[in-house]
Design a protein around this motif. Structure first.
Motif, PDB file in Angstrom:
ATOM      1  N   PRO A 189      23.720   2.136  20.255  1.00 48.23           N
ATOM      2  CA  PRO A 189      23.078   1.870  18.967  1.00 48.23           C
ATOM      3  C   PRO A 189      22.172   3.001  18.507  1.00 48.23           C
ATOM      4  CG  PRO A 189      22.088   0.547  20.728  1.00 48.23           C
ATOM      5  CD  PRO A 189      23.298   1.184  21.303  1.00 48.23           C
ATOM      6  N   GLY A 190      21.793   3.892  19.411  1.00 50.55           N
ATOM      7  CA  GLY A 190      20.929   5.000  19.022  1.00 50.55           C
ATOM      8  C   GLY A 190      21.560   5.896  17.974  1.00 50.55           C
ATOM      9  N   LEU A 191      22.898   6.066  18.026  1.00 53.80           N
ATOM     10  CA  LEU A 191      23.567   6.902  17.027  1.00 53.80           C
ATOM     11  C   LEU A 191      23.510   6.240  15.655  1.00 53.80           C
ATOM     12  CD1 LEU A 191      25.234   9.308  16.133  1.00 53.80           C
ATOM     13  CD2 LEU A 191      27.287   8.100  16.903  1.00 53.80           C
ATOM     14  N   ARG A 192      23.739   4.931  15.600  1.00 54.58           N
ATOM     15  CA  ARG A 192      23.680   4.232  14.318  1.00 54.58           C
ATOM     16  C   ARG A 192      22.278   4.361  13.704  1.00 54.58           C
ATOM     17  NH1 ARG A 192      26.677  -0.090  12.616  1.00 54.58           N
ATOM     18  NH2 ARG A 192      28.320   0.986  13.766  1.00 54.58           N
ATOM     19  N   ALA A 193      21.256   4.165  14.521  1.00 58.36           N
ATOM     20  CA  ALA A 193      19.886   4.309  14.024  1.00 58.36           C
ATOM     21  C   ALA A 193      19.619   5.742  13.588  1.00 58.36           C
ATOM     22  CB  ALA A 193      18.888   3.884  15.104  1.00 58.36           C
ATOM     23  N   GLY A 194      20.167   6.700  14.335  1.00 60.11           N
ATOM     24  CA  GLY A 194      19.973   8.101  13.967  1.00 60.11           C
ATOM     25  C   GLY A 194      20.598   8.441  12.633  1.00 60.11           C
ATOM     26  N   LEU A 195      21.835   7.960  12.410  1.00 62.76           N
ATOM     27  CA  LEU A 195      22.493   8.230  11.132  1.00 62.76           C
ATOM     28  C   LEU A 195      21.756   7.548   9.977  1.00 62.76           C
ATOM     29  CD1 LEU A 195      26.248   7.927  12.200  1.00 62.76           C
ATOM     30  CD2 LEU A 195      24.884  10.003  11.887  1.00 62.76           C
ATOM     31  N   ASP A 196      21.178   6.381  10.230  1.00 64.93           N
ATOM     32  CA  ASP A 196      20.395   5.708   9.190  1.00 64.93           C
ATOM     33  C   ASP A 196      19.192   6.548   8.762  1.00 64.93           C
ATOM     34  OD1 ASP A 196      22.092   3.548   9.219  1.00 64.93           O
ATOM     35  OD2 ASP A 196      20.781   2.266  10.429  1.00 64.93           O
ATOM     36  N   HIS A 197      18.717   7.397   9.650  1.00 63.71           N
ATOM     37  CA  HIS A 197      17.508   8.183   9.361  1.00 63.71           C
ATOM     38  C   HIS A 197      17.744   9.205   8.248  1.00 63.71           C
ATOM     39  CE1 HIS A 197      13.521   9.701  10.194  1.00 63.71           C
ATOM     40  NE2 HIS A 197      13.977  10.923  10.408  1.00 63.71           N
ATOM     41  N   LEU A 198      19.018   9.563   7.998  1.00 60.58           N
ATOM     42  CA  LEU A 198      19.280  10.494   6.903  1.00 60.58           C
ATOM     43  C   LEU A 198      18.829   9.901   5.567  1.00 60.58           C
ATOM     44  CD1 LEU A 198      20.420  13.203   5.960  1.00 60.58           C
ATOM     45  CD2 LEU A 198      22.663  12.110   5.740  1.00 60.58           C
ATOM     46  N   SER A 199      18.900   8.573   5.430  1.00 62.74           N
ATOM     47  CA  SER A 199      18.419   7.938   4.199  1.00 62.74           C
ATOM     48  C   SER A 199      16.929   8.199   4.019  1.00 62.74           C
ATOM     49  CB  SER A 199      18.678   6.432   4.251  1.00 62.74           C
ATOM     50  OG  SER A 199      20.046   6.147   4.380  1.00 62.74           O
ATOM     51  N   ALA A 200      16.170   8.088   5.099  1.00 62.08           N
ATOM     52  CA  ALA A 200      14.726   8.335   5.030  1.00 62.08           C
ATOM     53  C   ALA A 200      14.441   9.799   4.733  1.00 62.08           C
ATOM     54  CB  ALA A 200      14.058   7.910   6.329  1.00 62.08           C
ATOM     55  N   LEU A 201      15.244  10.696   5.313  1.00 63.69           N
ATOM     56  CA  LEU A 201      15.071  12.119   5.048  1.00 63.69           C
ATOM     57  C   LEU A 201      15.334  12.436   3.583  1.00 63.69           C
ATOM     58  CD1 LEU A 201      14.636  15.018   6.160  1.00 63.69           C
ATOM     59  CD2 LEU A 201      17.090  15.094   6.613  1.00 63.69           C
ATOM     60  N   ALA A 202      16.407  11.867   3.032  1.00 59.66           N
ATOM     61  CA  ALA A 202      16.725  12.097   1.623  1.00 59.66           C
ATOM     62  C   ALA A 202      15.648  11.517   0.716  1.00 59.66           C
ATOM     63  CB  ALA A 202      18.085  11.490   1.296  1.00 59.66           C
ATOM     64  N   ALA A 203      15.145  10.349   1.067  1.00 59.98           N
ATOM     65  CA  ALA A 203      14.083   9.745   0.265  1.00 59.98           C
ATOM     66  C   ALA A 203      12.817  10.593   0.294  1.00 59.98           C
ATOM     67  CB  ALA A 203      13.791   8.330   0.764  1.00 59.98           C
ATOM     68  N   ALA A 204      12.442  11.077   1.472  1.00 56.91           N
ATOM     69  CA  ALA A 204      11.249  11.926   1.581  1.00 56.91           C
ATOM     70  C   ALA A 204      11.406  13.191   0.749  1.00 56.91           C
ATOM     71  CB  ALA A 204      10.989  12.278   3.047  1.00 56.91           C
ATOM     72  N   ALA A 205      12.588  13.795   0.787  1.00 60.39           N
ATOM     73  CA  ALA A 205      12.829  14.997  -0.008  1.00 60.39           C
ATOM     74  C   ALA A 205      12.723  14.693  -1.503  1.00 60.39           C
ATOM     75  CB  ALA A 205      14.207  15.574   0.325  1.00 60.39           C
ATOM     76  N   ALA A 206      13.277  13.558  -1.934  1.00 62.34           N
ATOM     77  CA  ALA A 206      13.231  13.200  -3.347  1.00 62.34           C
ATOM     78  C   ALA A 206      11.802  12.897  -3.797  1.00 62.34           C
ATOM     79  CB  ALA A 206      14.140  11.999  -3.603  1.00 62.34           C
ATOM     80  N   ILE A 207      11.020  12.271  -2.929  1.00 63.93           N
ATOM     81  CA  ILE A 207       9.609  12.008  -3.260  1.00 63.93           C
ATOM     82  C   ILE A 207       8.866  13.319  -3.465  1.00 63.93           C
ATOM     83  CG2 ILE A 207       7.434  11.107  -2.347  1.00 63.93           C
ATOM     84  CD1 ILE A 207       9.158   8.957  -0.905  1.00 63.93           C
TER      85      ILE A 207
END
Length: 461
Positions: free
Chosen positions: A100-118
């Motif tokens: 499950p660590g890979l699934r959680a890791g891939l989900d983190h790209l959403s947070a990275l994109a959101a931080a960049a957009a902010i």
């Protein structure tokens, strides 16, 4: 450039070469991650995850069109590196069904994109996923959610206001501050503290105690830094005070120290103090851990130093590792022989040649830094501290230099570097420490050598 770096220095143009190379590698790593996800079997990256990755990538591209500088600052945040490498290993590794660590890791790209957009000021609405009770936005902060659960959070950003919906306790509102930080009065929000700008040219630098990738999952080892840890408000204030006071000490240590700190340092990660040091170690005898991670270019990890002078010395020390590791990715400095066989008086265990080179390089830089502080000190206490630290570090480097100088494993470029290290060692002898400090340092290194040989036999110098 090799000769300049061999003197543990580095003008802005030289350091920019290292930085540009590291930044390019980071962007290539992120692209490789997206490509690997597209090529991975559905057991590793299901179609739903791949669609989400493409939506996140599209948000990154839109944010970059809005403010390229802000987005690059987010993508080049040091702690993005360990996350991206971990995901890439999960996508292309030998395991048929990754955990499950890979699934959680891939989900983190959403947070990275959101931080960049902010940071780019781009309006958006997107869905984020909190794992293990935490949703982290790189370099901005984190939302605490229900522990040990996976929570879907809807994030909406408009006009510098971020609203997070879906977590227990109702919507959370956070606001972008003039310094770029993201703050909220809601206690569920854990902000990243931007250490204040300290003239000339230092800061603001984030004190990142929220990113889930800040710890080293390979383990600290018996002599390395312990896990990263969150800090409370009093400790944050101490970090900020020490940071401000460290700037003039770095300037005293030489203009190149300010230059390399301003150019290379991108975040500080607080670590737990060593065992027995107490929750907030202070005073000259306080123990300290510090370190760097090669995949997290620009990050310095450290427990709270004893004084601002020790923070300045920690930055000098760890940024030499950053500098030398970046150089080694551009040009090989030695043959890659991992055998741990060399005596290093700052460690009780045998070291491979690369570790010996890294440690000697850092100790030469610290020795020069403390020598300049001792020569400029206005009080006996500060002068004694400077000479004691200088003498110890220089004698430790002296004990390791013969093994480097006599090594047949150095490349031509490594030989140029080591020759300059030897030259700077001798140049420091123009201003020797007081005899008592020198005698204590020599006795310390001699004792260390005796103990090392009793443990490991007559290997090394």
């Amino acid at each position: 450039m090799l000769r300049e770096l061999g003197r543990t220095e580095g003008a802005a143009d030289t350091l920019d070469v290292l930085v540009r190379d590291q930044d390019t590698r980071r962007l290539l790593l992120l692209r490789a991650l997206l490509d690997a996800a597209g090529a991975a079997p559905a057991t590793r990256c299901p179609p739903r995850s791949l669609d989400r990755l493409h939506r996140d990538w599209a948000l990154l591209e839109a944010a970059e069109h809005a403010d390229r500088t802000a987005v690059r600052a987010t993508l080049l945040h040091p702690l993005v590196g360990p996350w991206a490498r971990r995901c890439l290993r999960g996508l292309i590794g030998p395991t048929t069904r990754p955990g499950p660590g890979l699934r959680a890791g891939l989900d983190h790209l959403s947070a990275l994109a959101a931080a960049a957009a902010i940071r780019a000021g781009l309006p958006f609405t997107t869905r984020l996923t909190a794992h293990r009770g935490l949703l982290a936005l790189p370099a901005l902060g984190a939302l605490r959610t229900a522990p040990a659960t996976t929570t879907t959070v809807t994030a909406t950003h408009r006009d510098g206001r971020l609203t997070l919906r879906g977590a227990a306790g109702g919507p959370l509102a956070a606001h972008v501050q003039p310094d770029g930080s993201l703050c909220s009065a809601d206690p569920r929000w854990l902000p990243v503290l931007p250490l204040p700008a300290a003239p000339p040219g230092l800061g603001p630098v984030p004190l990142d105690d929220t990113d889930p990738c800040r710890g080293d999952t390979s383990g600290p080892g018996p002599y390395g830094p312990r896990a990263a840890t969150p800090v409370d408000d009093p400790e944050r204030k101490t970090w900020a005070r020490y940071w401000t006071a460290a700037a003039p000490l770095l300037r005293t240590g030489g203009p190149h120290r300010l230059t390399e700190t301003a150019t290379l340092l991108r975040c500080l990660v607080p670590l737990r103090p060593p065992p027995g040091a107490g929750p907030a170690p202070t005073g000259p005898g306080a123990a300290q851990y510090s370190g760097t991670r090669r995949e997290a270019f620009g990050a310095v990890l450290s427990s709270l130093p004893a004084t601002p002078a020790h923070l300045a010395a920690t930055l000098v020390h760890e940024l030499q590792h950053t500098k030398l590791s970046a150089l080694a990715t551009l040009v090989p400095l030695h043959q890659n022989n991992p055998e741990p066989r060399h005596f290093a008086p700052w460690r009780p265990d045998p070291r491979p040649l690369d570790s010996l080179l890294q440690g000697t390089y850092a100790h030469l830089a610290i020795a020069g830094h403390w020598q300049r502080l001792a020569l400029a000190a206005g009080s006996v206490t500060h002068r004694d501290l400077g000479w004691a630290e200088h003498a110890r570090c220089r004698e430790q480097a002296a004990a390791a230099l013969p093994a480097l100088a006599g090594s047949a494993e150095l490349t031509r470029e490594g030989r140029i570097l080591v020759n300059e290290m030897i030259a700077i060692y001798h140049r420091m002898g123009d201003f020797p420490p007081p005899a008592d400090h020198l005698a204590r340092a020599q006795a310390y290194v001699a004792t260390t050598r005796v103990i090392w040989r009793q443990r490991h036999g007559p290997r090394g110098p």
